[in-house]
Design a protein around this motif. Structure first.
Motif, PDB file in Angstrom:
ATOM      1  N   UNK A  92      14.174  -9.661  10.307  1.00  0.00           N
ATOM      2  CA  UNK A  92      15.503  -9.147  10.626  1.00  0.00           C
ATOM      3  C   UNK A  92      16.144  -8.397   9.467  1.00  0.00           C
ATOM      4  N   UNK A  93      15.566  -8.506   8.275  1.00  0.00           N
ATOM      5  CA  UNK A  93      16.132  -7.851   7.095  1.00  0.00           C
ATOM      6  C   UNK A  93      15.257  -6.688   6.664  1.00  0.00           C
ATOM      7  N   UNK A  94      15.808  -5.490   6.387  1.00  0.00           N
ATOM      8  CA  UNK A  94      15.007  -4.353   5.933  1.00  0.00           C
ATOM      9  C   UNK A  94      14.438  -4.625   4.542  1.00  0.00           C
ATOM     10  N   UNK A  95      13.209  -4.114   4.309  1.00  0.00           N
ATOM     11  CA  UNK A  95      12.531  -4.312   3.016  1.00  0.00           C
ATOM     12  C   UNK A  95      11.909  -2.991   2.598  1.00  0.00           C
ATOM     13  N   UNK A  96      12.667  -2.106   1.944  1.00  0.00           N
ATOM     14  CA  UNK A  96      12.138  -0.784   1.562  1.00  0.00           C
ATOM     15  C   UNK A  96      10.965  -0.884   0.594  1.00  0.00           C
ATOM     16  N   UNK A  97      10.959  -1.833  -0.291  1.00  0.00           N
ATOM     17  CA  UNK A  97       9.869  -1.941  -1.268  1.00  0.00           C
ATOM     18  C   UNK A  97       8.543  -2.235  -0.576  1.00  0.00           C
ATOM     19  N   UNK A  98       8.596  -3.145   0.398  1.00  0.00           N
ATOM     20  CA  UNK A  98       7.373  -3.489   1.128  1.00  0.00           C
ATOM     21  C   UNK A  98       6.887  -2.309   1.956  1.00  0.00           C
ATOM     22  N   UNK A  99       7.771  -1.580   2.568  1.00  0.00           N
ATOM     23  CA  UNK A  99       7.382  -0.396   3.349  1.00  0.00           C
ATOM     24  C   UNK A  99       6.761   0.668   2.458  1.00  0.00           C
ATOM     25  N   UNK A 100       7.351   0.858   1.257  1.00  0.00           N
ATOM     26  CA  UNK A 100       6.777   1.853   0.344  1.00  0.00           C
ATOM     27  C   UNK A 100       5.392   1.436  -0.112  1.00  0.00           C
ATOM     28  N   UNK A 101       5.206   0.119  -0.313  1.00  0.00           N
ATOM     29  CA  UNK A 101       3.891  -0.380  -0.726  1.00  0.00           C
ATOM     30  C   UNK A 101       2.839  -0.152   0.365  1.00  0.00           C
ATOM     31  N   UNK A 102       3.224  -0.388   1.583  1.00  0.00           N
ATOM     32  CA  UNK A 102       2.283  -0.158   2.705  1.00  0.00           C
ATOM     33  C   UNK A 102       1.948   1.322   2.841  1.00  0.00           C
ATOM     34  N   UNK A 103       2.962   2.190   2.651  1.00  0.00           N
ATOM     35  CA  UNK A 103       2.726   3.632   2.752  1.00  0.00           C
ATOM     36  C   UNK A 103       1.792   4.107   1.654  1.00  0.00           C
ATOM     37  N   UNK A 104       1.999   3.600   0.426  1.00  0.00           N
ATOM     38  CA  UNK A 104       1.113   3.995  -0.672  1.00  0.00           C
ATOM     39  C   UNK A 104      -0.304   3.520  -0.435  1.00  0.00           C
ATOM     40  N   UNK A 105      -0.428   2.281   0.126  1.00  0.00           N
ATOM     41  CA  UNK A 105      -1.760   1.754   0.423  1.00  0.00           C
ATOM     42  C   UNK A 105      -2.484   2.609   1.448  1.00  0.00           C
ATOM     43  N   UNK A 106      -1.787   3.022   2.503  1.00  0.00           N
ATOM     44  CA  UNK A 106      -2.411   3.856   3.543  1.00  0.00           C
ATOM     45  C   UNK A 106      -2.796   5.220   2.987  1.00  0.00           C
ATOM     46  N   UNK A 107      -1.901   5.806   2.128  1.00  0.00           N
ATOM     47  CA  UNK A 107      -2.215   7.120   1.559  1.00  0.00           C
ATOM     48  C   UNK A 107      -3.467   7.047   0.697  1.00  0.00           C
ATOM     49  N   UNK A 108      -3.571   5.993  -0.098  1.00  0.00           N
ATOM     50  CA  UNK A 108      -4.753   5.844  -0.949  1.00  0.00           C
ATOM     51  C   UNK A 108      -6.011   5.665  -0.106  1.00  0.00           C
ATOM     52  N   UNK A 109      -5.886   4.873   0.962  1.00  0.00           N
ATOM     53  CA  UNK A 109      -7.046   4.658   1.847  1.00  0.00           C
ATOM     54  C   UNK A 109      -7.506   5.964   2.512  1.00  0.00           C
ATOM     55  N   UNK A 110      -6.578   6.745   2.997  1.00  0.00           N
ATOM     56  CA  UNK A 110      -6.942   7.990   3.694  1.00  0.00           C
ATOM     57  C   UNK A 110      -7.592   8.982   2.743  1.00  0.00           C
TER      58      UNK A 110
END
Length: 392
Positions: A44-62
């Motif tokens: 229920x609470x937004x977590x920008x740091x976690x979202x940025x971490x997931x985005x960086x992980x996906x970018x590195x994987x691709x």
């Protein structure tokens, strides 16, 4: 992608430099799932740091996955092409998988080099799909059906329904006069109310038209190798020739004018029944029509036979006169036999009774020929003769 970017991707994903594409995918899925699980605790609470971490992980994987796929394509393009052979393990394994298993019917005890002859497959005869009652080669039909039909018609004739079959008897009588006149070369018109006008003058149209029908029957039987059709055509053509050109005029008049009416009820009805066994060419559709003709022939024959048996034994009187003018008509068939050709009452009774016995004998002989399978001999002879003529 340069080396620095590759190193960053390896560090972000936590994989070594020689990682494969499959290993990279498993690591990415594991890390991404861990991040999603961590976020679920505070959904229920937004977590920008976690979202940025997931985005960086996906970018590195691709980036890293794209780099590995490109290297794989370059390696496949640079590798020399090799023609596959049966000795290659994948192809050999595939061949073994697709090869049908050996069975006792196809395996050879002498080894794999022995030549195996495939079984001979006999083509299916289209006649096997035909309705059994329409077939001519079934001995049960040839032996059992005619007697059963005769018994059925006899029951119908002695029942009240026999009244409705009287029309067949009249037609058979008139066709007896007409067929005798036609075979003598005269015009005749069988009418359904008991009268057949005959022109006692030779008619080329009647003679040659009837002969043409016999020729067509013979040629159709020849083409389809139907021996009985050819025999019937030759026999009828021979009878026509004799009655037209060799028979004296007085004898001709005896047949078509006096004797042929009742006589035709005997021999025409018998022929109708005998043709039940004759396999005519396909164009006649005789497999089904023969049942109709047998029924008509049987009802006419049993009616005339039972009647003249009673006449011979004195139960009934000889039918003098005619149907149109009654018993006083001096132009009736029996009157002509007595007044014009000198027959006595006993002669009339005896000759028609003997004719009936002769018809029974002919019908029984035809039944015996097909019951014993003697008809197949004629079919084989006709087939061999036709093949010999075609070869010549």
């Amino acid at each position: 992608m340069n080396e620095a970017e590759l190193a960053e991707c390896h560090t972000a994903l936590g994989v070594a430099a020689g990682v494969t594409l499959e290993e990279l995918e498993r690591v990415f899925m594991k890390k991404n799932f861990a991040l999603i699980k961590g976020k679920a605790g505070a959904a229920d609470e937004p977590n920008p740091a976690l979202d940025a971490q997931r985005s960086a992980l996906r970018t590195a994987y691709e980036k890293l996955a794209g780099h590995l796929r490109e290297k794989q394509r370059q390696a496949e393009a640079a590798a020399p092409r090799k023609r596959p052979t049966l000795t290659d393990p994948p192809i050999a394994a595939k061949a073994l998988r697709t090869r049908p298993p050996m069975t006792p019917l196809t395996a050879s005890p002498l080894g794999p080099k022995t030549l195996i002859t495939p079984p001979v497959v006999t083509p299916r005869d289209p006649a096997d799909d035909e309705f059994i009652l329409f077939r001519f080669d079934n001995w049960k039909i040839n032996v059992l059906v005619p007697p059963l039909l005769l018994a059925f018609v006899l029951l119908v004739n002695v029942s009240p329904l026999g009244f409705f079959l009287q029309g067949f008897h009249v037609w058979m009588h008139e066709f007896g006069h007409a067929t005798a006149a036609w075979l003598c070369g005269f015009r005749a018109t069988p009418l359904p109310f008991g009268w057949t006008p005959v022109e006692p003058v030779y008619s080329p149209f009647v003679y040659w038209g009837l002969l043409l029908m016999f020729v067509i029957l013979f040629l159709a039987g020849w083409t389809e190798r139907k021996a009985w059709a050819m025999v019937a055509a030759i026999a009828l053509a021979g009878v026509q020739y004799y009655m037209t050109w060799r028979m004296p005029p007085l004898t001709q008049e005896f047949w078509w004018s006096a004797f042929g009416g009742v006589g035709g009820e005997f021999y025409l009805s018998t022929l109708f029944m005998m043709f039940f066994w004759v396999q005519l060419p396909e164009k006649f559709k005789w497999g089904a029509c023969r049942y109709v003709f047998f029924f008509i022939g049987a009802t006419a024959f049993l009616n005339i036979w039972l009647r003249w048996r009673d006449i011979y034994h004195g139960v009934e009187e000889i039918p003098f006169g005619s149907m149109i003018n009654g018993e006083d008509d001096q132009g009736g068939d029996m009157n002509k036999l007595m007044d014009g050709f000198g027959w006595k009452k006993f002669t009339i009774r005896r000759n028609y009774l003997l004719l009936g016995y002769g018809c029974w004998a002919a019908l029984g002989l035809m039944w015996a020929i097909f019951a014993l399978g003697l008809n197949k001999v004629a079919d084989r002879v006709a087939g061999r003769f036709s093949k010999t003529e075609e070869a010549l």
